[in-house]
Every structure is written in C-alpha cells, then in structure tokens.
Motif scaffolding. Structure first.
Motif, PDB file in Angstrom:
ATOM      1  N   ILE A 124      61.008 103.694 -18.986  1.00  0.00           N
ATOM      2  CA  ILE A 124      62.190 104.216 -18.294  1.00  0.00           C
ATOM      3  C   ILE A 124      62.654 105.538 -18.902  1.00  0.00           C
ATOM      4  O   ILE A 124      63.416 106.268 -18.283  1.00  0.00           O
ATOM      5  N   TRP A 125      62.186 105.827 -20.118  1.00  0.00           N
ATOM      6  CA  TRP A 125      62.565 107.081 -20.789  1.00  0.00           C
ATOM      7  C   TRP A 125      61.572 108.207 -20.522  1.00  0.00           C
ATOM      8  O   TRP A 125      61.748 109.322 -21.004  1.00  0.00           O
ATOM      9  N   GLY A 126      60.499 107.882 -19.792  1.00  0.00           N
ATOM     10  CA  GLY A 126      59.512 108.892 -19.457  1.00  0.00           C
ATOM     11  C   GLY A 126      58.544 109.214 -20.567  1.00  0.00           C
ATOM     12  O   GLY A 126      57.670 110.065 -20.425  1.00  0.00           O
ATOM     13  N   GLU A 127      58.687 108.544 -21.680  1.00  0.00           N
ATOM     14  CA  GLU A 127      57.781 108.719 -22.806  1.00  0.00           C
ATOM     15  C   GLU A 127      57.595 107.391 -23.515  1.00  0.00           C
ATOM     16  O   GLU A 127      58.377 106.455 -23.323  1.00  0.00           O
ATOM     17  N   GLY A 128      56.552 107.290 -24.318  1.00  0.00           N
ATOM     18  CA  GLY A 128      56.277 106.035 -25.006  1.00  0.00           C
ATOM     19  C   GLY A 128      57.290 105.735 -26.097  1.00  0.00           C
ATOM     20  O   GLY A 128      57.987 106.625 -26.579  1.00  0.00           O
ATOM     21  N   PHE A 129      57.371 104.474 -26.479  1.00  0.00           N
ATOM     22  CA  PHE A 129      58.243 104.084 -27.590  1.00  0.00           C
ATOM     23  C   PHE A 129      57.474 103.168 -28.529  1.00  0.00           C
ATOM     24  O   PHE A 129      56.415 102.638 -28.191  1.00  0.00           O
ATOM     25  N   GLY A 130      58.013 103.004 -29.719  1.00  0.00           N
ATOM     26  CA  GLY A 130      57.290 102.343 -30.792  1.00  0.00           C
ATOM     27  C   GLY A 130      57.321 100.828 -30.757  1.00  0.00           C
ATOM     28  O   GLY A 130      58.081 100.204 -29.997  1.00  0.00           O
ATOM     29  N   VAL A 131      56.504 100.248 -31.603  1.00  0.00           N
ATOM     30  CA  VAL A 131      56.407  98.793 -31.726  1.00  0.00           C
ATOM     31  C   VAL A 131      57.677  98.239 -32.367  1.00  0.00           C
ATOM     32  O   VAL A 131      58.183  98.780 -33.348  1.00  0.00           O
ATOM     33  N   GLU A 132      58.200  97.165 -31.776  1.00  0.00           N
ATOM     34  CA  GLU A 132      59.319  96.427 -32.360  1.00  0.00           C
ATOM     35  C   GLU A 132      58.750  95.125 -32.914  1.00  0.00           C
ATOM     36  O   GLU A 132      58.301  94.266 -32.159  1.00  0.00           O
ATOM     37  N   TYR A 133      58.795  94.985 -34.228  1.00  0.00           N
ATOM     38  CA  TYR A 133      58.208  93.797 -34.858  1.00  0.00           C
ATOM     39  C   TYR A 133      58.978  93.456 -36.125  1.00  0.00           C
ATOM     40  O   TYR A 133      59.140  94.308 -37.005  1.00  0.00           O
ATOM     41  N   ASP A 134      59.465  92.213 -36.193  1.00  0.00           N
ATOM     42  CA  ASP A 134      60.126  91.766 -37.415  1.00  0.00           C
ATOM     43  C   ASP A 134      59.571  90.423 -37.905  1.00  0.00           C
ATOM     44  O   ASP A 134      60.133  89.800 -38.803  1.00  0.00           O
ATOM     45  N   GLY A 135      58.464  89.999 -37.304  1.00  0.00           N
ATOM     46  CA  GLY A 135      57.825  88.757 -37.728  1.00  0.00           C
ATOM     47  C   GLY A 135      58.321  87.520 -37.020  1.00  0.00           C
ATOM     48  O   GLY A 135      57.742  86.440 -37.165  1.00  0.00           O
ATOM     49  N   GLN A 176      70.705  83.367 -21.323  1.00  0.00           N
ATOM     50  CA  GLN A 176      69.505  84.065 -21.796  1.00  0.00           C
ATOM     51  C   GLN A 176      68.751  84.674 -20.620  1.00  0.00           C
ATOM     52  O   GLN A 176      68.678  84.099 -19.536  1.00  0.00           O
ATOM     53  N   LEU A 177      68.184  85.853 -20.838  1.00  0.00           N
ATOM     54  CA  LEU A 177      67.479  86.553 -19.769  1.00  0.00           C
ATOM     55  C   LEU A 177      66.149  85.880 -19.452  1.00  0.00           C
ATOM     56  O   LEU A 177      65.381  85.537 -20.349  1.00  0.00           O
ATOM     57  N   ILE A 178      65.904  85.720 -18.146  1.00  0.00           N
ATOM     58  CA  ILE A 178      64.672  85.116 -17.652  1.00  0.00           C
ATOM     59  C   ILE A 178      64.032  86.069 -16.640  1.00  0.00           C
ATOM     60  O   ILE A 178      64.718  86.616 -15.771  1.00  0.00           O
ATOM     61  N   ASP A 181      67.387  90.409 -28.549  1.00  0.00           N
ATOM     62  CA  ASP A 181      67.821  90.589 -29.940  1.00  0.00           C
ATOM     63  C   ASP A 181      66.671  91.063 -30.821  1.00  0.00           C
ATOM     64  O   ASP A 181      66.855  91.906 -31.698  1.00  0.00           O
ATOM     65  N   GLN A 182      65.474  90.507 -30.598  1.00  0.00           N
ATOM     66  CA  GLN A 182      64.313  90.865 -31.412  1.00  0.00           C
ATOM     67  C   GLN A 182      63.603  92.117 -30.906  1.00  0.00           C
ATOM     68  O   GLN A 182      62.986  92.835 -31.692  1.00  0.00           O
ATOM     69  N   ALA A 183      63.647  92.361 -29.605  1.00  0.00           N
ATOM     70  CA  ALA A 183      62.953  93.514 -29.021  1.00  0.00           C
ATOM     71  C   ALA A 183      63.877  94.208 -28.022  1.00  0.00           C
ATOM     72  O   ALA A 183      63.634  94.193 -26.813  1.00  0.00           O
ATOM     73  N   PRO A 184      64.956  94.838 -28.510  1.00  0.00           N
ATOM     74  CA  PRO A 184      65.953  95.417 -27.599  1.00  0.00           C
ATOM     75  C   PRO A 184      65.417  96.492 -26.664  1.00  0.00           C
ATOM     76  O   PRO A 184      65.698  96.480 -25.467  1.00  0.00           O
ATOM     77  N   LYS A 185      64.629  97.434 -27.188  1.00  0.00           N
ATOM     78  CA  LYS A 185      64.095  98.491 -26.321  1.00  0.00           C
ATOM     79  C   LYS A 185      63.065  97.927 -25.352  1.00  0.00           C
ATOM     80  O   LYS A 185      63.027  98.315 -24.180  1.00  0.00           O
ATOM     81  N   GLY A 186      62.244  97.014 -25.853  1.00  0.00           N
ATOM     82  CA  GLY A 186      61.216  96.417 -25.003  1.00  0.00           C
ATOM     83  C   GLY A 186      61.809  95.666 -23.824  1.00  0.00           C
ATOM     84  O   GLY A 186      61.340  95.799 -22.689  1.00  0.00           O
ATOM     85  N   VAL A 227      55.956  91.932 -28.979  1.00  0.00           N
ATOM     86  CA  VAL A 227      56.158  90.699 -28.209  1.00  0.00           C
ATOM     87  C   VAL A 227      57.626  90.659 -27.820  1.00  0.00           C
ATOM     88  O   VAL A 227      58.498  90.811 -28.668  1.00  0.00           O
ATOM     89  N   PHE A 228      57.921  90.447 -26.529  1.00  0.00           N
ATOM     90  CA  PHE A 228      59.316  90.470 -26.092  1.00  0.00           C
ATOM     91  C   PHE A 228      59.704  89.273 -25.228  1.00  0.00           C
ATOM     92  O   PHE A 228      60.829  89.192 -24.727  1.00  0.00           O
ATOM     93  N   GLY A 229      58.789  88.317 -25.057  1.00  0.00           N
ATOM     94  CA  GLY A 229      59.121  87.142 -24.260  1.00  0.00           C
ATOM     95  C   GLY A 229      58.083  86.049 -24.401  1.00  0.00           C
ATOM     96  O   GLY A 229      57.064  86.222 -25.067  1.00  0.00           O
ATOM     97  N   GLN A 230      58.381  84.908 -23.779  1.00  0.00           N
ATOM     98  CA  GLN A 230      57.505  83.741 -23.845  1.00  0.00           C
ATOM     99  C   GLN A 230      57.547  82.989 -22.523  1.00  0.00           C
ATOM    100  O   GLN A 230      58.627  82.744 -21.974  1.00  0.00           O
ATOM    101  N   VAL A 231      56.377  82.631 -22.015  1.00  0.00           N
ATOM    102  CA  VAL A 231      56.301  81.837 -20.784  1.00  0.00           C
ATOM    103  C   VAL A 231      56.906  80.452 -21.029  1.00  0.00           C
ATOM    104  O   VAL A 231      56.532  79.757 -21.973  1.00  0.00           O
ATOM    105  N   ILE A 232      57.852  80.060 -20.180  1.00  0.00           N
ATOM    106  CA  ILE A 232      58.446  78.727 -20.279  1.00  0.00           C
ATOM    107  C   ILE A 232      58.054  77.847 -19.093  1.00  0.00           C
ATOM    108  O   ILE A 232      58.176  76.630 -19.163  1.00  0.00           O
TER     109      ILE A 232
END
Length: 243
Positions: free
Chosen positions: A109-120, A42-44, A62-67, A196-201
């Motif tokens: 990284i795309w030089g423009e904004g991107f949308g919210v990734e949210y699935d609950g 898992q990415l840290i 998996d939940q926030a691929p672009k983020g 949300v794309f991560g959590q402090v461990i």
C-alpha cells in the motif's frame, strides 16, 4: 518464634518463585499464539477460493503491525479479488497475491517494499500465512500459506545452523516450538526471514485440496508449480471475530 519467621520467609520465597515461574511460562507460551482461540474483536480474513471453498485466517496485528495493515487494506480495496494462487507446491505452500499471476508483480500500500517483522512469537507452522519476499525490504502484496509435513528431531537440530549459514541470522527454537513443528508440521527453515502475520483457523482442508491441483512448469522455467487450471481468489473479506 524464630522458627515461625523462617517458615513465613520460606513460604514468601516459594510463592515468589512460583509467580516468576508462571510469568516465564506465559512468555514461553507466546510462541504458540497461532494456536490460541481467537478473541472477540480479533481480525479475521475470509478467503473465497473459486471451486475450492472458504479459508479463514486469524490475523496478528500486535506481532506484525505493518504486515496486517498492508494485507487488510489491500483486501478491503479489492486488490486480491480475482487474483490467483499462482504457485502451488505440494507438501510446502500455496502462494498468491500477484495481480500479474507470474510471481514478479504486486506492491504494498506504500508503493514500496517493507521489511521483515519477526520477534519469534509467530512461526511457519502448517496453516501460517506469511509474506513472500525477494530479499531485504521487499514485502509487497504476495503471500503464501504453509502446509508441510511434520518435522523430525534431526531436522530441528540442524535448522538453526542452516538459517545462520543461509541468512546470517540467529533463530532460537524453544522446546515448545520444536514440539509444535513435530506435531502439526511446517517449514521452520523460513523462520526469521519471512513475516508471518496470520494462521488458518478454518479451511486447512481447502489449502490441502489446492495443493493437489495439477501443475506445470512456471513462466521462468525453474519449477513445476504453476496450476494448469487457474486457482482464483474471488474475494478476501476482513471482519472482527464475534465470539
């Protein structure tokens, strides 16, 4: 014989019900992915914050691929090296990722904004890392780490209608999500409108220490949130959890 068949049928139906219940239980547990143990590979993301210490964040591609792609790519490019936590609000969050240090800069990284990734499945619990935004399709390089008090039953009852009124979206709050907000705290008012794309461990104490730094009026004159002494991110290193 007939009685035996009835018993067998009852047993089969019972086992099927238990299997379905287990599957649904697994689905409901999805909302607590942030508090699961990291898996091998898992990415840290490891933050080194000057004079404060280290913060380790578990990422969820998996939940926030672009983020996650955006954040990890920027980190590997050294984009965040030397950038500050320019906005610090006690009992709420610390925000960084703007090379200008004002809250108005930075890009994806795309030089423009991107949308919210949210699935609950990921929420703004204490320890969550999420993208700051200024409306639809405006995620860039800025992010914040939540550290907020426990949420009351009264607040949790009002929050869905508040989100609907403010953002025009429907956000569900299952019992397990409510229980976690009551246990660890957070800022559920942001659910559904921020990625949300991560959590402090590790290093939540570092986040709390940063929150105690002295602040002054920001550049816009809108709030006292700008650290008097800069809080500098020396580096963010991306690695895979080894177990």
């Amino acid at each position: 014989m007939i009685l035996m068949r009835k018993k067998q049928r009852l047993f089969t139906l019972t086992m099927a019900f238990l299997l379905i219940a287990a599957l649904f239980a697994g689905c409901s547990g999805k909302g607590l992915a942030q508090f699961s143990e990291p898996k091998k590979g898992q990415l840290i993301a490891t933050f080194q914050v000057r004079d404060f210490g280290e913060i380790k964040v578990m990422l969820f591609p998996d939940q926030a691929p672009k983020g996650v792609e955006n954040f990890t790519t920027l980190a590997k490019q050294g984009y965040y090296d030397g950038v500050t936590f320019h906005r610090v609000i006690d009992d709420f969050m610390i925000q960084g990722g703007d090379p200008e240090g004002t809250g108005a800069g930075g890009e994806s990284i795309w030089g423009e904004g991107f949308g919210v990734e949210y699935d609950g499945s990921l929420r703004n619990f204490t320890g969550a890392i999420a993208y700051a935004n200024a409306g639809p399709n405006s995620n860039g390089s800025q992010f914040f780490i939540v550290n907020a008090p426990a949420v009351s039953d009264e607040e949790l009852e009002l929050i869905p209608s508040y989100i609907k009124q403010q953002y025009g979206i429907d956000v569900d709050f299952p019992d397990e999500v409510k229980a976690k907000y009551k246990e660890v705290g957070g800022y559920p008012f942001l659910d559904g409108s921020y990625t949300v794309f991560g959590q402090v461990i590790e290093g939540l104490d570092v986040v709390k220490a940063i929150m105690q730094t002295e602040v002054q009026l920001n550049d816009w004159g809108t709030e006292e949130s700008s650290p008097v002494e800069p809080v500098i991110i020396d580096s963010i290193v991306i690695s895979e959890y080894e177990g």
